[in-house]
Each structure stands twice: as structure tokens, then as C-alpha cells.
Design a protein around this motif. Structure first.
Motif, PDB file in Angstrom:
ATOM      1  N   LEU A 162     -55.949  -2.111 -25.564  1.00  0.00           N
ATOM      2  CA  LEU A 162     -55.667  -3.520 -25.309  1.00  0.00           C
ATOM      3  C   LEU A 162     -56.906  -4.353 -25.591  1.00  0.00           C
ATOM      4  O   LEU A 162     -58.024  -3.943 -25.298  1.00  0.00           O
ATOM      5  N   ASN A 163     -56.708  -5.548 -26.147  1.00  0.00           N
ATOM      6  CA  ASN A 163     -57.826  -6.467 -26.341  1.00  0.00           C
ATOM      7  C   ASN A 163     -57.359  -7.892 -26.106  1.00  0.00           C
ATOM      8  O   ASN A 163     -56.398  -8.343 -26.732  1.00  0.00           O
ATOM      9  N   PRO A 164     -58.046  -8.650 -25.215  1.00  0.00           N
ATOM     10  CA  PRO A 164     -57.607  -9.998 -24.865  1.00  0.00           C
ATOM     11  C   PRO A 164     -58.100 -11.077 -25.803  1.00  0.00           C
ATOM     12  O   PRO A 164     -57.739 -12.249 -25.642  1.00  0.00           O
ATOM     13  N   GLY A 165     -58.969 -10.727 -26.763  1.00  0.00           N
ATOM     14  CA  GLY A 165     -59.465 -11.742 -27.697  1.00  0.00           C
ATOM     15  C   GLY A 165     -60.783 -12.350 -27.270  1.00  0.00           C
ATOM     16  O   GLY A 165     -61.614 -11.730 -26.633  1.00  0.00           O
ATOM     17  N   GLY A 166     -60.971 -13.595 -27.612  1.00  0.00           N
ATOM     18  CA  GLY A 166     -62.211 -14.323 -27.362  1.00  0.00           C
ATOM     19  C   GLY A 166     -62.625 -15.054 -28.658  1.00  0.00           C
ATOM     20  O   GLY A 166     -62.070 -16.108 -28.940  1.00  0.00           O
ATOM     21  N   PRO A 167     -63.551 -14.331 -29.339  1.00  0.00           N
ATOM     22  CA  PRO A 167     -64.221 -13.090 -28.943  1.00  0.00           C
ATOM     23  C   PRO A 167     -65.212 -13.335 -27.806  1.00  0.00           C
ATOM     24  O   PRO A 167     -65.667 -14.447 -27.614  1.00  0.00           O
TER      25      PRO A 167
END
Length: 372
Positions: free
Chosen positions: A102-107
Motif C-alpha cells: 500500500l502507498n498513500p502518495g504524497g510524495p
């Protein structure tokens, strides 16, 4: 954070197709399990908001935390190394489960505790089939964060309500000079903070977990990471869902303008939704009255956060709530009935609405032109 200026919302890794460097180095990466640390204040703001705290308490005992040692430079895997913070929430289903990263972004957003947020939200059904894997990508959270104290010590910048172009430009220039000075302190490390190297870290994590393939869910900049991983390691990529997809070659100003318009549209829908239910919420009988009350509430909570037994409601929690869809706020979250092989996200339609005071704060900046 310094990382935001390097990865620039998916700009890093541009200028041609990524090159697979050190694709076999993941087999030499060591994943050491240990005790899960208490969430930091920054992690609590993202994944420990009031609605997530009960979920964290429920899943904390099952969460497995570890450190994955990887090279700073994947073209020189025997050189300098550092540790990536990893957290795995094991599947509750029967049988052997495959990992879903999982990766929520941003960066720049810490993703280590994202499994807790997913398990406590509308996509909790994924836990029946997958081990949910959270990771602080290089330069974020507990994975050697790329912080810049000189920039963080600057003032908060132009006020949220209609800053002048001159004041915004001056603030941006001060930030740029501070970040440049920080980058000069360790140029090799800063040069490694790319989407492609983050994708190689994912492949190292897959190998360390002993999984034949890695499934993936990414949001915003996380979609760039997912696409890059699939490009570099097509034979190791499993099912993939990309939400709020970043354009292949965006410019930072255009990206922020698009996000601002989309969030304004969501906020207008929310104000109308509350106005239609004025008998219950008593915030106003029309959208404009509701808008005025909500902005005043946000300003008051920013100055004097509300502390309750279930958590603290301040600026971060208020803006997170105002940025949700009305159905999400009412607890009617969409259910994921099946997991597609690939997917694309949704975003704003880009139409410009009436010019009003923005509820969402940002400062304008120059176009992104960085290439790696």
C-alpha cells in the motif's frame, strides 16, 4: 519535507523509460522483524485520526514491524545502505495469503501504518485475502526521512486567504534556497530519492517476503510508484489498483491547480449536502451559510484544538474531514466487491467554479521541470 521537492508528485523518473538496475539485489536484502514502535505525532495525524484510533488499537497486537536493509544506490548494491521501515498486517482469511503493498502518495507521506487505515475503513474486506503491507518509502517516516530543518524553521508562508503573487513568490524563493542548501549536505542521498529507486525497494521487499508476486494499491503519487514498479518488474507484479492517477508527465502547478479545483468541488457538494439536512445538523439552510460556519469552525479548531477521550480534533483532522465525500462522512463508504487486475482512479472534472475563499490551503509554485 525535502523529499517532496525531489519526487515532485510523480515528476521524478521522467525523461524516458525507467531502467531496471540491480533487479536481483532484492535477494540479498535482509528483513529483520522487531517490536512495533508507537506512532509518531506525524503518523497519528495521518493514520491515527479519531476515526482510525479504535482500528489501530484493534489491529496493533497483530501488526508485524521490521526493517529492510537496502542500498542507497541500486547501481552500486554493495555500497552505502540504510533501513526501510515495514509493517505487515497478516490476513484474517484461511490459507496462505499474498502480500498487498500500500502507498498513500504524497510524495512524502508515511505509509507504514496504512494497513491499519485500510483494515479499519471501507476496504477492510481486503484483509480476508491479502497480507496488507505498509512501507515508509525512502526519505519518509522512519526510513531515513529527508527533512530540511532550515526550510521547516521558516515562517508558515503566505496566509490562506488571497496571498499576493509577490509574497507567495518570495516565500517560495526562501524555501528553494533552504532546500538547495540541505541537498548539498548529502547529494548522493538526495539523488537516490527517485520513483524508480523506490520501485526497486518494493522489489527487494517482495523478495524478502518470499512472495512470487506483489499486489499493489497506490493513491496519487503512489500511482506513479505502482506504474514504475510494473514497468521495471512486469513478471513480479500482481493485481494493481491505482486511484487518483497522476499524469505521466505532469507539471507541479497544473497538478496543484487540478487538486485545488477538485477539492473545492467536493467541499461545495458537502456544503449543499449539509444544507439539505439543516434540520439535523443546524449549520444553515443554504450552501453559503454552511460554508461560512464550517470555515469558522476550522479556524477555531486550528487555534484551539478540541481534545476528547477519542482523540484531538485540530487543523489536520478538520481538513481531512472536509476533504471527504458526503457518503464517507455519513459512514456509507463504498465497498470493494472484487479486486480487479488493474484499475484507474477518479479525480475532479477540472471545471472551474466560482471564485471564493479556498478552504484548502496551498501556496503557488513554479512548474515542475526536474528530470531523472
Amino acid at each position: 519535507m525535502l523529499l517532496g521537492g525531489v519526487l515532485a508528485g510523480g515528476c521524478a523518473g521522467g525523461g524516458g523509460q525507467p531502467v531496471a538496475v540491480g533487479t536481483g539485489a532484492g535477494e540479498r536484502a535482509a528483513l529483520v522483524w522487531g517490536t512495533c514502535p508507537e506512532p509518531s505525532e506525524a503518523e497519528a495525524q495521518v493514520w491515527g485520526a479519531a476515526e482510525h484510533r479504535p482500528a489501530y488499537a484493534r489491529h496493533a497486537g497483530r501488526l508485524r514491524c521490521g526493517t529492510l536493509t537496502v542500498p542507497v544506490d541500486w547501481s552500486a548494491p554493495e555500497g552505502r545502505r540504510f533501513g526501510l521501515a515495514v509493517a505487515v498486517l497478516p490476513s484474517t482469511g484461511g490459507g496462505r495469503a499474498e502480500p498487498l503493498a500500500l502507498n498513500p502518495g504524497g510524495p512524502g507521506v508515511s505509509g507504514r501504518l496504512m494497513p491499519v487505515g485500510v483494515a479499519g475503513g471501507g476496504a477492510r474486506g481486503l484483509l480476508n485475502r491479502y497480507d496488507l503491507v505498509g512501507l515508509d518509502v525512502r526519505g519518509t517516516g522512519r526510513s531515513r526521512p529527508a527533512v530540511c530543518p532550515a526550510a521547516e524553521s521558516l515562517d508558515a508562508g503566505p496566509p490562506s486567504a488571497a496571498p499576493s503573487r509577490r509574497s507567495a513568490r518570495a516565500h517560495w524563493d526562501r524555501l528553494a534556497r533552504a532546500h538547495a542548501a540541505c541537498a548539498e549536505a548529502d547529494p548522493a542521498w538526495v539523488a537516490s530519492l527517485t520513483t524508480a529507486d523506490a520501485a526497486r525497494d518494493l522489489e527487494a521487499l517482495r523478495a524478502a517476503l518470499g512472495a512470487p508476486r506483489l499486489h499493489y494499491y497506490g493513491v496519487s503519487w503512489g500511482t506513479s510508484l505502482g506504474v514504475t514498479y510494473r514497468t521495471l518488474f512486469p513478471g513480479r507484479s500482481g493485481r494493481m489498483l491505482l486511484e487518483s492517477v497522476v499524469a505521466p508527465d505532469p507539471d507541479l502547478r497544473g497538478l496543484l491547480d487540478g487538486v485545488t479545483r477538485a477539492r473545492e468541488q467536493r467541499f461545495e457538494r458537502f456544503a449543499g449536502w449539509l444544507a439539505d439536512r439543516s434540520a439535523r445538523y443546524r449549520l444553515g439552510t443554504d450552501a453559503e451559510a454552511v460554508r461560512t460556519r464550517l470555515l469558522a469552525l476550522r479556524d477555531r479548531l486550528t487555534e484551539r484544538p478540541l481534545r476528547t477521550p477519542s482523540g484531538t480534533y485540530g487543523s489536520a483532522e478538520t481538513e481531512q474531514y472536509l476533504d471527504a465525500e458526503p457518503a464517507d462522512r455519513a459512514g456509507r463508504r463504498p465497498r470493494w466487491r472484487r479486486w480487479p487486475g488493474t484499475g484507474a482512479g477518479r479525480g475532479g472534472d477540472g471545471r472551474r467554479g466560482p471564485r471564493r475563499r479556498r478552504w484548502w490551503r496551498r501556496s503557488p509554485g513554479p512548474r515542475c521541470s526536474a528530470r531523472r
